[in-house]
Scaffold this motif. Structure first.
Motif, mmCIF file in Angstrom:
data_model
loop_
_atom_site.group_PDB
_atom_site.id
_atom_site.type_symbol
_atom_site.label_atom_id
_atom_site.label_comp_id
_atom_site.label_asym_id
_atom_site.label_seq_id
_atom_site.Cartn_x
_atom_site.Cartn_y
_atom_site.Cartn_z
ATOM 1 N N LEU A 298 32.199 -6.316 -26.262
ATOM 2 C CA LEU A 298 32.006 -4.999 -26.874
ATOM 3 C C LEU A 298 30.553 -4.545 -26.743
ATOM 4 O O LEU A 298 30.288 -3.383 -26.402
ATOM 5 N N VAL A 299 29.609 -5.437 -27.001
ATOM 6 C CA VAL A 299 28.198 -5.078 -26.882
ATOM 7 C C VAL A 299 27.862 -4.728 -25.432
ATOM 8 O O VAL A 299 27.128 -3.768 -25.166
ATOM 9 N N ALA A 300 28.407 -5.492 -24.484
ATOM 10 C CA ALA A 300 28.176 -5.191 -23.061
ATOM 11 C C ALA A 300 28.722 -3.804 -22.714
ATOM 12 O O ALA A 300 28.084 -3.036 -21.969
ATOM 13 N N TYR A 301 29.892 -3.467 -23.254
ATOM 14 C CA TYR A 301 30.491 -2.150 -23.021
ATOM 15 C C TYR A 301 29.617 -1.034 -23.599
ATOM 16 O O TYR A 301 29.431 0.017 -22.977
ATOM 17 N N ILE A 302 29.059 -1.264 -24.779
ATOM 18 C CA ILE A 302 28.195 -0.264 -25.409
ATOM 19 C C ILE A 302 26.930 -0.048 -24.571
ATOM 20 O O ILE A 302 26.487 1.092 -24.373
ATOM 21 N N ILE A 303 26.358 -1.125 -24.071
ATOM 22 C CA ILE A 303 25.164 -1.009 -23.221
ATOM 23 C C ILE A 303 25.486 -0.191 -21.968
ATOM 24 O O ILE A 303 24.728 0.711 -21.572
ATOM 25 N N ASP A 304 26.621 -0.488 -21.327
ATOM 26 C CA ASP A 304 27.016 0.271 -20.137
ATOM 27 C C ASP A 304 27.257 1.739 -20.465
ATOM 28 O O ASP A 304 26.881 2.630 -19.692
ATOM 29 N N SER A 305 27.881 1.997 -21.620
ATOM 30 C CA SER A 305 28.146 3.384 -22.018
ATOM 31 C C SER A 305 26.846 4.152 -22.267
ATOM 32 O O SER A 305 26.724 5.327 -21.897
ATOM 33 N N LEU A 306 25.873 3.498 -22.881
ATOM 34 C CA LEU A 306 24.582 4.144 -23.115
ATOM 35 C C LEU A 306 23.883 4.446 -21.788
ATOM 36 O O LEU A 306 23.293 5.528 -21.619
ATOM 37 N N PHE A 307 23.959 3.508 -20.855
ATOM 38 C CA PHE A 307 23.341 3.721 -19.551
ATOM 39 C C PHE A 307 23.971 4.922 -18.846
ATOM 40 O O PHE A 307 23.266 5.783 -18.301
ATOM 41 N N MET A 308 25.307 5.005 -18.863
ATOM 42 C CA MET A 308 25.983 6.113 -18.205
ATOM 43 C C MET A 308 25.770 7.425 -18.956
ATOM 44 O O MET A 308 25.765 8.497 -18.345
ATOM 45 N N SER A 309 25.592 7.364 -20.264
ATOM 46 C CA SER A 309 25.314 8.576 -21.037
ATOM 47 C C SER A 309 23.956 9.157 -20.665
ATOM 48 O O SER A 309 23.791 10.387 -20.552
ATOM 49 N N VAL A 310 22.975 8.296 -20.476
ATOM 50 C CA VAL A 310 21.655 8.760 -20.030
ATOM 51 C C VAL A 310 21.764 9.387 -18.642
ATOM 52 O O VAL A 310 21.173 10.441 -18.365
ATOM 53 N N PHE A 311 22.547 8.753 -17.775
ATOM 54 C CA PHE A 311 22.774 9.299 -16.437
ATOM 55 C C PHE A 311 23.416 10.689 -16.522
ATOM 56 O O PHE A 311 23.033 11.613 -15.793
ATOM 57 N N ALA A 312 24.392 10.847 -17.427
ATOM 58 C CA ALA A 312 25.064 12.138 -17.595
ATOM 59 C C ALA A 312 24.089 13.200 -18.095
ATOM 60 O O ALA A 312 24.120 14.357 -17.644
ATOM 61 N N LEU A 313 23.216 12.838 -19.031
ATOM 62 C CA LEU A 313 22.247 13.806 -19.556
ATOM 63 C C LEU A 313 21.266 14.249 -18.476
ATOM 64 O O LEU A 313 20.889 15.431 -18.403
ATOM 65 N N ILE A 314 20.848 13.302 -17.641
ATOM 66 C CA ILE A 314 19.919 13.642 -16.563
ATOM 67 C C ILE A 314 20.532 14.685 -15.633
ATOM 68 O O ILE A 314 19.844 15.580 -15.123
ATOM 69 N N LEU A 315 21.851 14.577 -15.417
ATOM 70 C CA LEU A 315 22.530 15.550 -14.569
ATOM 71 C C LEU A 315 22.851 16.840 -15.308
ATOM 72 O O LEU A 315 22.726 17.938 -14.760
ATOM 73 N N ALA A 316 23.280 16.715 -16.550
ATOM 74 C CA ALA A 316 23.829 17.865 -17.273
ATOM 75 C C ALA A 316 22.759 18.866 -17.708
ATOM 76 O O ALA A 316 22.964 20.076 -17.603
ATOM 77 N N VAL A 317 21.642 18.371 -18.210
ATOM 78 C CA VAL A 317 20.642 19.285 -18.788
ATOM 79 C C VAL A 317 20.087 20.260 -17.750
ATOM 80 O O VAL A 317 20.135 21.485 -17.953
ATOM 81 N N PRO A 318 19.573 19.795 -16.611
ATOM 82 C CA PRO A 318 19.090 20.778 -15.626
ATOM 83 C C PRO A 318 20.217 21.610 -15.022
ATOM 84 O O PRO A 318 20.024 22.792 -14.708
ATOM 85 N N GLY A 319 21.398 20.995 -14.852
ATOM 86 C CA GLY A 319 22.525 21.748 -14.296
ATOM 87 C C GLY A 319 22.958 22.875 -15.213
ATOM 88 O O GLY A 319 23.205 24.001 -14.759
ATOM 89 N N LEU A 320 23.045 22.588 -16.507
ATOM 90 C CA LEU A 320 23.425 23.627 -17.469
ATOM 91 C C LEU A 320 22.361 24.711 -17.541
ATOM 92 O O LEU A 320 22.686 25.903 -17.674
ATOM 93 N N PHE A 321 21.108 24.331 -17.433
ATOM 94 C CA PHE A 321 20.020 25.323 -17.443
ATOM 95 C C PHE A 321 20.162 26.290 -16.265
ATOM 96 O O PHE A 321 20.002 27.505 -16.417
ATOM 97 N N LEU A 322 20.497 25.751 -15.091
ATOM 98 C CA LEU A 322 20.662 26.613 -13.920
ATOM 99 C C LEU A 322 21.849 27.549 -14.070
ATOM 100 O O LEU A 322 21.789 28.729 -13.695
ATOM 101 N N VAL A 323 22.955 27.033 -14.632
ATOM 102 C CA VAL A 323 24.140 27.865 -14.823
ATOM 103 C C VAL A 323 23.834 29.000 -15.798
ATOM 104 O O VAL A 323 24.160 30.174 -15.545
#
Length: 201
Positions: A47-72
């Motif tokens: 479970l802890v390993a899954y949470i770490i992976d989810s946090l890593f992918m969430s940061v990846f999603a934010l890096i993509l989403a924030v500038p993309g949403l700003f452009l839209v």
């Protein structure tokens, strides 16, 4: 120590629990192991390993989403030009359309990202970043096989794609290992023919 016939030992005197010359060794339940003899990873560690992976992918999603949403948002039409338009459909289409397309594009990119992370990256050594941090590894149930891209892809389809498409499936998939015997497999483990084991220090 004196003892009256027919009665127990005098107050304050008790017979030893272990006969002299013997030692009490507590019996611990055996640690569950994989068919290859490796100790299985417990639910909490996974479970802890899954949470770490989810946090890593969430940061990846934010890096993509924030500038993309700003452009839209920057390229959306000026709401003032719809002041005299009595049709709400055109206004909603011009504004909601780009936002929905952005959300769909982000979903597809994240799905591809999860695939690259959990299949292409993890199948080489059987570990994601979370599993490396918790010192656990994915291995085939059959100890004579190696962990392949095909096994990793099956795990991805059940764990991530199934979890997105089927409501509450992620909970059932992850909790399944609590009652699965004898190898404590989640549903994606069963489909892929894998188990998660502890890595030797």
């Amino acid at each position: 120590m004196t003892q009256t016939p027919g009665y127990g030992p005098p107050p304050g005197h008790y017979p030893p629990a272990v006969p002299p010359g013997y030692y009490y060794v507590p019996v611990r339940p055996p640690v569950p192991v994989s068919p290859g003899g490796l100790p299985l990873a417990d639910f909490g560690t996974r479970l802890v390993a899954y949470i770490i992976d989810s946090l890593f992918m969430s940061v990846f999603a934010l890096i993509l989403a924030v500038p993309g949403l700003f452009l839209v948002l920057r390229h959306l039409p000026d709401p003032a030009q719809y002041a005299d338009d009595t049709s709400p459909g055109r206004f909603l289409g011009d504004f909601l359309g780009p936002l929905l397309l952005f959300e769909l594009a982000l979903f597809v990119v994240m799905l591809v990202g999860y695939y690259l992370y959990s299949v292409e990256y993890a199948h080489r050594g059987g570990q994601t970043l979370g599993k490396k941090a918790m010192k656990i590894r994915i291995v085939p149930l059959d100890p004579h096989l190696r962990y392949t891209r095909g096994m990793a892809a099956k795990r991805f389809l059940i764990e991530y794609v199934g979890g997105v498409l089927v409501p509450f499936f992620s909970y059932l998939d992850g909790l399944w290992q609590l009652w699965d015997k004898p190898y404590q497999q989640a549903l994606h483990d069963k489909v892929a023919g894998t188990v998660v084991v502890k890595v030797s220090p």
